[in-house]
Design an enzyme around this catalytic site. Structure first.
Site, mmCIF file in Angstrom:
data_model
loop_
_atom_site.group_PDB
_atom_site.id
_atom_site.type_symbol
_atom_site.label_atom_id
_atom_site.label_comp_id
_atom_site.label_asym_id
_atom_site.label_seq_id
_atom_site.Cartn_x
_atom_site.Cartn_y
_atom_site.Cartn_z
ATOM 1 N N CYS A 98 39.389 35.418 29.123
ATOM 2 C CA CYS A 98 38.309 35.647 29.915
ATOM 3 C C CYS A 98 38.192 36.518 31.095
ATOM 4 O O CYS A 98 38.412 36.401 32.214
ATOM 5 C CB CYS A 98 38.075 34.248 30.102
ATOM 6 S SG CYS A 98 36.143 33.937 31.474
ATOM 7 N N GLY A 99 37.269 37.192 31.144
ATOM 8 C CA GLY A 99 37.587 38.679 31.880
ATOM 9 C C GLY A 99 36.783 38.704 32.839
ATOM 10 O O GLY A 99 37.338 38.459 34.175
ATOM 11 N N HIS A 100 35.636 37.750 32.590
ATOM 12 C CA HIS A 100 34.304 37.549 34.262
ATOM 13 C C HIS A 100 35.459 36.612 34.603
ATOM 14 O O HIS A 100 35.409 36.840 35.895
ATOM 15 C CB HIS A 100 33.335 37.206 33.564
ATOM 16 C CG HIS A 100 32.631 35.880 33.508
ATOM 17 N ND1 HIS A 100 33.090 35.431 31.827
ATOM 18 C CD2 HIS A 100 32.580 34.669 34.197
ATOM 19 C CE1 HIS A 100 32.820 34.009 32.396
ATOM 20 N NE2 HIS A 100 32.636 33.786 33.568
ATOM 21 N N ASP A 260 26.842 34.815 26.853
ATOM 22 C CA ASP A 260 27.717 35.288 28.251
ATOM 23 C C ASP A 260 26.427 36.179 28.387
ATOM 24 O O ASP A 260 25.896 36.768 28.488
ATOM 25 C CB ASP A 260 29.121 36.152 27.731
ATOM 26 C CG ASP A 260 29.773 36.928 28.838
ATOM 27 O OD1 ASP A 260 29.107 37.084 29.696
ATOM 28 O OD2 ASP A 260 30.659 37.093 29.202
ATOM 29 N N GLY A 265 33.500 40.559 30.108
ATOM 30 C CA GLY A 265 35.347 41.485 30.498
ATOM 31 C C GLY A 265 36.258 41.521 29.210
ATOM 32 O O GLY A 265 36.019 42.814 29.059
#
Length: 342
Positions: A98-100, A260, A265
């Site tokens: 999970c980038g965010h 999203d 991300g």
């Protein structure tokens, strides 16, 4: 049940960090703890019932959450080389990357004092996630966090022009593994535009594409089967370039039809790998990746890795803001328990 959290948003996408209130999760690594959270016989989007999963449900369901909620359980890192570990979750279950959320965790780790940081400069926050170790570079100015850039695990492309027979016609898809598996399809090829007005159609075709690729060889991770399977479908369109930067807008449909709000991300890492493999982006060149609500992540490939072989390392930058601190409870006699989804 009493669960305390601190909430952030990264480019509009929520991230709920659970500080206290979960039972111990056994395992020698974050990846093992994710498997425990899913439970024997469960899947990433259909975990087995457990006391731990009741907490996830409590936080993503109404009346305490909502179907678009995202968050993470803080867990020990794999070893002393990282500051923390995290299990990422959403309304359907548990993700591998999970980038965010990594951006939000970097900001929180510095803002909370967990990781010392200069008033002006950059602090490195090392985080173990189910797909490996990522690093959040937390940028500081005047004693404030001004942005976070995270360096992802290597992103590898397994297909560039994979034909898919959708209900909207045959399209060509690209598949990349960037901590999670993402399928990229130009929205125009489906007769769509990346706009809020067409969100129901975008969501439906995203779910359809995910189902079409269930079990396909291209979505199997080359070394770790726990990372296999389509996590997100990135529907994108081209925007006019800004200077030397390539600009695209996307909406990522992930899990079982979740949207999203951010540019995604780890999905941005996947897009970077595809663009490098296509020869459209050289290492160091910038992608401005816009979300369906107009927020932007910046991304670039780092170094000379091969996206079609061992993978290319990417960096994705954005900003996270704290939105609240919460103590959630379930009072005796509350017949709704952990809540509901509509």
């Amino acid at each position: 049940m009493r669960v305390s959290t601190v909430d952030y948003h990264t480019a509009g996408e929520p991230f709920r960090i659970v500080l206290d209130g979960i039972p111990p999760i056994p395992g020698d690594s974050v990846a093992e703890r994710r498997a425990v959270a899913i439970g024997a016989g469960g899947s990433a989007t259909a975990p087995r019932p457990s006391s731990l999963d009741e907490v996830r449900q409590l936080l993503v369901r109404e009346p305490r959450g909502h179907a678009g909620m995202y968050g993470g359980f803080l867990v020990p890192p794999d070893d002393d080389g990282a500051h923390l570990g995290v299990l990422f979750w959403h309304k359907d279950g548990y993700s591998t990357a999970c980038g965010h959320g990594t951006i939000a965790l970097g900001a929180w780790a510095v803002d909370s004092g967990l990781v010392p940081a200069p008033a002006d400069g950059v602090a490195r926050v090392r985080i173990d996630v189910p797909s490996g170790r990522v690093t959040a570079l937390v940028h500081r100015a005047g004693g404030r966090t001004t942005g976070v850039t995270f360096r992802n695990v290597p992103s590898r492309v397994s297909a560039l022009k994979l034909p898919l027979a959708t209900s909207r016609g045959v399209v060509e898809a690209a598949v990349a593994h960037a901590g999670a598996c993402y399928v990229s399809v130009p929205a125009a090829a489906l007769g769509l535009a990346v706009s809020a007005e067409q969100l129901p159609e975008l969501t439906a075709v995203g779910r359809e594409i995910r189902e079409l690729l269930a079990g396909a060889e291209e979505v199997s991770h080359p070394t770790d089967p726990r990372l296999s399977g389509v996590y997100g479908v990135v529907l994108y369109e081209e925007l006019p370039s800004e200077g030397s930067a390539l600009v695209q807008r996307n909406v990522t449909v992930f899990a079982d039809g979740q949207i999203d709000r951010s540019p995604c991300g780890s999905g941005t890492s996947a897009r970077l790998a595809v663009l490098v493999a296509e020869g459209r982006l050289a290492p160091g060149e910038e992608l401005l990746h816009e979300s369906i609500i107009g927020t932007v992540f910046t991304g670039r490939a780092v170094g000379g890795g091969d996206p079609l072989a061992g993978g290319v390392v990417t960096e994705v930058g954005g900003v996270a803001f704290r939105t609240g601190e919460h103590l959630f409870v379930v009072e005796p006699g509350d017949s709704l328990g952990a809540g509901f989804l509509l």
